[in-house]
Design a protein around this motif. Structure first.
Motif, mmCIF file in Angstrom:
data_model
loop_
_atom_site.group_PDB
_atom_site.id
_atom_site.type_symbol
_atom_site.label_atom_id
_atom_site.label_comp_id
_atom_site.label_asym_id
_atom_site.label_seq_id
_atom_site.Cartn_x
_atom_site.Cartn_y
_atom_site.Cartn_z
ATOM 1 N N ARG A 1 31.979 30.756 38.640
ATOM 2 C CA ARG A 1 30.907 30.887 37.689
ATOM 3 C C ARG A 1 31.444 30.971 36.201
ATOM 4 O O ARG A 1 32.518 31.371 35.958
ATOM 5 C CB ARG A 1 30.023 32.037 38.290
ATOM 6 C CG ARG A 1 29.447 31.950 39.657
ATOM 7 C CD ARG A 1 28.740 30.738 39.960
ATOM 8 N NE ARG A 1 27.735 30.518 39.317
ATOM 9 C CZ ARG A 1 26.304 30.875 39.523
ATOM 10 N NH1 ARG A 1 26.057 31.299 40.873
ATOM 11 N NH2 ARG A 1 25.381 30.911 38.640
ATOM 12 N N SER A 2 30.330 30.830 35.460
ATOM 13 C CA SER A 2 30.758 30.810 33.926
ATOM 14 C C SER A 2 31.495 32.361 33.548
ATOM 15 O O SER A 2 32.680 32.083 32.936
ATOM 16 C CB SER A 2 29.686 30.914 33.249
ATOM 17 O OG SER A 2 28.788 29.631 33.197
ATOM 18 N N ARG A 3 31.044 33.244 34.113
ATOM 19 C CA ARG A 3 31.712 34.536 33.903
ATOM 20 C C ARG A 3 33.333 34.726 34.449
ATOM 21 O O ARG A 3 34.081 35.545 33.784
ATOM 22 C CB ARG A 3 30.855 35.687 34.278
ATOM 23 C CG ARG A 3 29.697 36.134 33.551
ATOM 24 C CD ARG A 3 29.788 36.522 32.021
ATOM 25 N NE ARG A 3 30.036 35.414 31.119
ATOM 26 C CZ ARG A 3 30.730 35.503 30.095
ATOM 27 N NH1 ARG A 3 31.489 36.558 29.840
ATOM 28 N NH2 ARG A 3 30.956 34.453 29.280
ATOM 29 N N ASP A 4 33.729 33.842 35.380
ATOM 30 C CA ASP A 4 34.946 33.744 35.758
ATOM 31 C C ASP A 4 35.832 33.236 34.779
ATOM 32 O O ASP A 4 37.269 33.358 34.995
ATOM 33 C CB ASP A 4 34.940 33.012 37.145
ATOM 34 C CG ASP A 4 34.170 33.621 38.161
ATOM 35 O OD1 ASP A 4 34.171 35.066 38.198
ATOM 36 O OD2 ASP A 4 33.546 32.899 39.127
ATOM 37 N N CYS A 5 35.471 32.574 33.876
ATOM 38 C CA CYS A 5 35.944 31.821 32.737
ATOM 39 C C CYS A 5 36.120 32.786 31.584
ATOM 40 O O CYS A 5 36.475 31.996 30.473
ATOM 41 C CB CYS A 5 35.581 30.417 32.895
ATOM 42 S SG CYS A 5 35.634 29.569 34.077
ATOM 43 N N ALA A 6 35.866 33.951 31.519
ATOM 44 C CA ALA A 6 35.860 34.626 30.127
ATOM 45 C C ALA A 6 37.450 34.657 29.688
ATOM 46 O O ALA A 6 38.322 34.973 30.485
ATOM 47 C CB ALA A 6 35.336 35.972 30.526
ATOM 48 N N ASN A 7 37.669 34.609 28.588
ATOM 49 C CA ASN A 7 38.809 34.863 27.843
ATOM 50 C C ASN A 7 40.032 34.066 28.420
ATOM 51 O O ASN A 7 40.978 34.384 28.452
ATOM 52 C CB ASN A 7 39.159 36.323 27.900
ATOM 53 C CG ASN A 7 38.681 37.080 26.926
ATOM 54 O OD1 ASN A 7 38.344 36.855 25.925
ATOM 55 N ND2 ASN A 7 38.114 38.230 27.311
ATOM 56 N N ILE A 8 39.684 32.789 28.766
ATOM 57 C CA ILE A 8 40.990 31.919 29.301
ATOM 58 C C ILE A 8 41.074 30.884 28.308
ATOM 59 O O ILE A 8 41.987 30.321 28.399
ATOM 60 C CB ILE A 8 40.365 31.316 30.620
ATOM 61 C CG1 ILE A 8 39.171 30.364 30.775
ATOM 62 C CG2 ILE A 8 40.669 32.298 31.587
ATOM 63 C CD1 ILE A 8 39.290 29.603 31.912
ATOM 64 N N LEU A 9 39.862 30.600 27.542
ATOM 65 C CA LEU A 9 40.058 29.322 26.327
ATOM 66 C C LEU A 9 41.585 29.336 25.743
ATOM 67 O O LEU A 9 41.968 28.127 25.377
ATOM 68 C CB LEU A 9 39.089 29.480 25.481
ATOM 69 C CG LEU A 9 39.005 28.452 24.278
ATOM 70 C CD1 LEU A 9 38.814 27.081 25.007
ATOM 71 C CD2 LEU A 9 37.883 28.660 23.380
ATOM 72 N N GLN A 10 42.063 30.474 25.354
ATOM 73 C CA GLN A 10 43.013 30.531 24.336
ATOM 74 C C GLN A 10 44.389 30.853 25.248
ATOM 75 O O GLN A 10 45.605 30.881 24.706
ATOM 76 C CB GLN A 10 43.041 31.887 23.184
ATOM 77 C CG GLN A 10 43.028 33.262 23.819
ATOM 78 C CD GLN A 10 41.698 33.558 24.659
ATOM 79 O OE1 GLN A 10 40.759 32.635 24.828
ATOM 80 N NE2 GLN A 10 41.642 34.933 24.778
#
Ligand code: F6P
Length: 322
Positions: A52-61
């Motif tokens: 879900r969206s929150r599982d992808c927090a802070n991974i962009l960088q």
């Protein structure tokens, strides 16, 4: 609708940006995402979980891939693919997003051809060697990593007036080598697709540069060059010309690290587009960039010739390092 998502083959910076975009675009459309761990191995073993969206927090960088990745030989077996397809259907999966290189895309294409499973490919490899796109995810970051490393090597090369051979990645492609050589002012570049008899050309360039009074030189060598690795070329130069040279293999540092803005942006664009197209009923395709535009190619486009570094770029390297 439910889609499966995996990363496969060698990792590349920007994969996490693409994962994040797939998951969040899907969330926005009400599409479920099943995150598969370790590429096709995870598909075979049913190693997956909902994302879900929150599982992808802070991974962009972040470099690497939160889904982990693998190269999987078992996937070449049609019976293994049929079983994995059955398991995916049982989970209600109606399409697959795959982030990887050409081998990974072929693995996905087999699911489409044999079982009608729609597949979207996002080009993820630092090598930048896929037909039908002038950019792959991770190339820009890997290039900048190699250039930064060689800038440092240049400092010590100058101080000691030494020749360095620096090996960069690219088993079958000189894309990283040629662009790195140009960006760091190398004296010469050796890469597999070059047409010249490059050992002779290399010697001629080096000797001309020494005759002009240049004392330190850097030769960028693609890992897959026809002459062999940087160690092999270095050994030959050492033996034949009695040179006090040094060899540096940059290796996997080129595959890691925080993705550049360019890789984050294209990872995000391709991730969102993959979901939109699958949700709209597309079949088997992969995304790319041509002339600045986002493009989609049918999987068959993989059969086209891989891009090669333009010859004039390789030729420019010795001219500009005079
Ligand atoms: O395909 C990307 C790549 O980085 C190549 O440039 C390199 O030859 C290869 O992967 C290395 O793979 P591995 O991590 O399996 O050693």
């Amino acid at each position: 609708m439910r889609l499966a998502l995996l990363t496969s083959g060698g990792d590349s910076p920007g994969m996490n940006a693409a994962i994040r975009a797939v998951v969040r675009q899907a969330d926005a459309l009400g599409v479920g995402i099943l995150g598969v761990r370790r590429g096709f191995e995870g598909l075979i073993e049913g190693d997956w979980r909902d994302l879900r969206s929150r599982d992808c927090a802070n991974i962009l960088q972040r470099g690497g891939t939160i889904l982990h990745t693998a190269r999987c030989r078992e996937w070449l077996d049609p019976a293994v693919r049929a079983k994995a397809h059955g398991a995916l259907r049982a989970e209600g999966v109606q399409g697959l997003v795959i982030i990887g290189g050409d081998g990974s895309f072929r693995g996905a294409q087999a699911l489409w051809e044999e079982h009608g499973m729609p597949c979207a490919g996002i080009p993820g490899t630092i090598d930048n060697d896929l037909p039908g796109t002038d950019l792959t995810l991770g190339f820009d970051t890997a290039l900048n990593t190699a250039v930064e490393a060689i800038d440092r090597i240049r400092d010590t090369a100058s101080s000691h007036e030494r020749l360095f051979l620096v090996e960069v990645m690219g088993r079958h492609s000189g894309m990283i080598a040629v662009h790195t050589a140009l960006a760091c002012g190398a004296e010469a570049v050796l890469y597999p697709e070059s047409e010249s008899d490059h050992y002779e050309a290399l010697l001629a360039n080096l000797q001309a540069s020494w005759a002009r009074g240049k004392k330190a030189s850097i030769i960028v060598v693609a890992e897959g060059d026809r002459l062999g690795s940087a160690y092999v070329v270095g050994e030959r130069l050492r033996k034949e010309h009695n040179l006090d040279l040094r060899v540096v293999v940059l290796g996997h540092i080129q595959r890691g690290g925080s993705p550049s803005a360019m890789d984050r942006i294209w990872g995000s664009r391709w991730g969102a587009e993959a979901v939109r197209r699958l949700a709209a009923g597309s079949g088997a395709f992969y995304l790319g960039r041509l002339n600045g535009d986002l493009v989609a190619q049918p999987m068959e486009a993989l059969l086209g010739p891989p891009p090669v570094p333009p010859a004039f770029l390789g030729e420019l390297v010795p001219i500009l390092s005079r």
